[in-house]
Design a protein around this motif. Structure first.
Motif, PDB file in Angstrom:
ATOM      1  N   UNK A 129       0.802  -1.223   0.000  1.00  0.00           N
ATOM      2  CA  UNK A 129       0.000   0.000   0.000  1.00  0.00           C
ATOM      3  C   UNK A 129       0.834   1.272   0.000  1.00  0.00           C
ATOM      4  N   UNK A 130       1.843   1.340   0.848  1.00  0.00           N
ATOM      5  CA  UNK A 130       2.646   2.562   0.953  1.00  0.00           C
ATOM      6  C   UNK A 130       3.331   2.864  -0.371  1.00  0.00           C
ATOM      7  N   UNK A 131       3.976   1.852  -0.951  1.00  0.00           N
ATOM      8  CA  UNK A 131       4.691   2.053  -2.210  1.00  0.00           C
ATOM      9  C   UNK A 131       3.718   2.416  -3.329  1.00  0.00           C
ATOM     10  N   UNK A 132       2.588   1.736  -3.359  1.00  0.00           N
ATOM     11  CA  UNK A 132       1.617   1.976  -4.425  1.00  0.00           C
ATOM     12  C   UNK A 132       1.085   3.411  -4.383  1.00  0.00           C
ATOM     13  N   UNK A 133       0.752   3.905  -3.218  1.00  0.00           N
ATOM     14  CA  UNK A 133       0.230   5.273  -3.113  1.00  0.00           C
ATOM     15  C   UNK A 133       1.278   6.295  -3.527  1.00  0.00           C
ATOM     16  N   UNK A 134       2.519   6.106  -3.091  1.00  0.00           N
ATOM     17  CA  UNK A 134       3.607   7.012  -3.466  1.00  0.00           C
ATOM     18  C   UNK A 134       3.840   6.948  -4.972  1.00  0.00           C
ATOM     19  N   UNK A 135       3.822   5.743  -5.537  1.00  0.00           N
ATOM     20  CA  UNK A 135       4.061   5.568  -6.963  1.00  0.00           C
ATOM     21  C   UNK A 135       2.945   6.196  -7.796  1.00  0.00           C
ATOM     22  N   UNK A 136       1.700   6.008  -7.388  1.00  0.00           N
ATOM     23  CA  UNK A 136       0.584   6.610  -8.119  1.00  0.00           C
ATOM     24  C   UNK A 136       0.716   8.126  -8.182  1.00  0.00           C
ATOM     25  N   UNK A 137       1.043   8.738  -7.053  1.00  0.00           N
ATOM     26  CA  UNK A 137       1.229  10.194  -7.020  1.00  0.00           C
ATOM     27  C   UNK A 137       2.378  10.620  -7.922  1.00  0.00           C
ATOM     28  N   UNK A 138       3.472   9.846  -7.909  1.00  0.00           N
ATOM     29  CA  UNK A 138       4.636  10.170  -8.734  1.00  0.00           C
ATOM     30  C   UNK A 138       4.294  10.075 -10.226  1.00  0.00           C
ATOM     31  N   UNK A 139       3.521   9.077 -10.601  1.00  0.00           N
ATOM     32  CA  UNK A 139       3.102   8.932 -11.996  1.00  0.00           C
ATOM     33  C   UNK A 139       2.230  10.109 -12.420  1.00  0.00           C
ATOM     34  N   UNK A 140       1.341  10.530 -11.549  1.00  0.00           N
ATOM     35  CA  UNK A 140       0.487  11.685 -11.850  1.00  0.00           C
ATOM     36  C   UNK A 140       1.319  12.943 -12.056  1.00  0.00           C
ATOM     37  N   UNK A 141       2.285  13.151 -11.171  1.00  0.00           N
ATOM     38  CA  UNK A 141       3.134  14.343 -11.290  1.00  0.00           C
ATOM     39  C   UNK A 141       3.967  14.296 -12.567  1.00  0.00           C
ATOM     40  N   UNK A 142       4.507  13.121 -12.876  1.00  0.00           N
ATOM     41  CA  UNK A 142       5.336  12.994 -14.071  1.00  0.00           C
ATOM     42  C   UNK A 142       4.511  13.221 -15.334  1.00  0.00           C
ATOM     43  N   UNK A 143       3.273  12.711 -15.342  1.00  0.00           N
ATOM     44  CA  UNK A 143       2.400  12.907 -16.497  1.00  0.00           C
ATOM     45  C   UNK A 143       2.088  14.387 -16.704  1.00  0.00           C
ATOM     46  N   UNK A 144       1.819  15.090 -15.621  1.00  0.00           N
ATOM     47  CA  UNK A 144       1.544  16.525 -15.725  1.00  0.00           C
ATOM     48  C   UNK A 144       2.767  17.296 -16.188  1.00  0.00           C
ATOM     49  N   UNK A 145       3.941  16.883 -15.701  1.00  0.00           N
ATOM     50  CA  UNK A 145       5.188  17.572 -16.066  1.00  0.00           C
ATOM     51  C   UNK A 145       5.519  17.383 -17.541  1.00  0.00           C
ATOM     52  N   UNK A 146       5.205  16.210 -18.079  1.00  0.00           N
ATOM     53  CA  UNK A 146       5.520  15.935 -19.479  1.00  0.00           C
ATOM     54  C   UNK A 146       4.403  16.370 -20.424  1.00  0.00           C
ATOM     55  N   UNK A 147       3.212  16.582 -19.863  1.00  0.00           N
ATOM     56  CA  UNK A 147       2.070  16.932 -20.699  1.00  0.00           C
ATOM     57  C   UNK A 147       1.506  15.740 -21.463  1.00  0.00           C
ATOM     58  N   UNK A 148       1.880  14.536 -21.042  1.00  0.00           N
ATOM     59  CA  UNK A 148       1.396  13.323 -21.697  1.00  0.00           C
ATOM     60  C   UNK A 148       0.620  12.464 -20.699  1.00  0.00           C
TER      61      UNK A 148
END
Length: 253
Positions: free
Chosen positions: A14-33
């Motif tokens: 759970x801990x890793x998954x929640x952190x990873x989901x947030x990181x993916x969201x941030x990376x997607x916004x940063x790349x615009x993809x």
């Protein structure tokens, strides 16, 4: 390995998954993809790869086990994401024999560094797989958690052996070749020029609590999940966690 979306399995993920989901969201916004290219080294049967693909990302899993890759293919098909998940046989040492350098927005390196011959080389390789800007999710066995577990089981000599052994092993019968402190893991990452975003202790309590209590006591699972999430961010608990998770970012020069 179990899917992190399933409640019982979430004690471990759970801990890793929640952190990873947030990181993916941030990376997607940063790349615009909306859809990122994700590399999962040692990803096995898709414990994280399939849920990541469910979020809409393209995932390449590199694993040395043909059986694990077969299970990955089956799991991805059952989840309806077969066209977004690709499995290739390989390992961290020969990573660029099977994938390209600088091709990925996010790299997962979970449960790999314990088993490679050279942990520093393993980190250098996964970092080199990132694009100019990207995110690394690194998960490895924690030294303190093993020491605590052996001591609580009454194996005091083995606990002391793990504490003093250079690789954090408690004896010849130890199935884990190498364990790390938080400082060792973050050092490996910063040596490659990445910025540490967060460090979390994983399975601080989950491996110590009797399973029968979690399975039978009403509300125990949810309460334990919340406790794990709260403790994960506290540096004081990093030293007794079964695993350590480091999230780091690569920025363009």
């Amino acid at each position: 390995m179990s899917d992190p979306m399933r409640p019982r399995a979430s004690l471990r993920t759970a801990v890793v998954w929640e952190v990873l989901k947030d990181a993916l969201d941030r990376q997607a916004k940063a790349t615009g993809r909306e859809s990122l290219d994700v590399l999962d080294t040692g990803g096995g049967s898709g414990n994280f790869a399939v849920p990541v693909a469910r979020l809409g990302h393209r995932v390449t899993v590199v694993d040395p086990s043909p059986n694990a890759l077969f299970a990955l293919e089956r799991r991805a098909a059952e989840a309806g994401v077969a066209d977004q998940v690709r499995g290739v046989q390989g390992d961290a040492h020969g990573l660029f024999d099977v994938v390209g350098r600088g091709d990925y927005d996010v790299v997962l390196c979970h449960g790999v560094l314990e088993y490679v011959d050279d942990a520093a080389e393993g980190v250098r390789n996964v970092v080199a797989a990132l694009r100019e800007t990207g995110t690394l999710s690194l998960l490895a066995a924690g030294l303190g958690g093993a020491v605590l577990a052996r001591a609580l089981a009454g194996h005091f000599t083995e606990a002391r052996e793990a504490l003093t052994d250079p690789d954090g092993r408690w004896g010849e019968g130890d199935p884990v070749p190498r364990r790390f402190t938080a400082e060792q893991l973050t050092g490996l990452v910063t040596d490659c020029g990445l910025r540490i975003g967060a460090v979390h202790g994983v399975r601080v309590f989950a491996d110590l609590v009797p399973g029968v209590l979690v399975d039978t006591e009403p509300g125990a699972l949810d309460a334990l999940l919340k406790l794990e999430a709260a403790a994960a961010e506290q540096p004081a608990f990093h030293s007794v966690a079964t695993q350590l998770h480091v999230l780091a970012e690569k920025a363009a020069a």
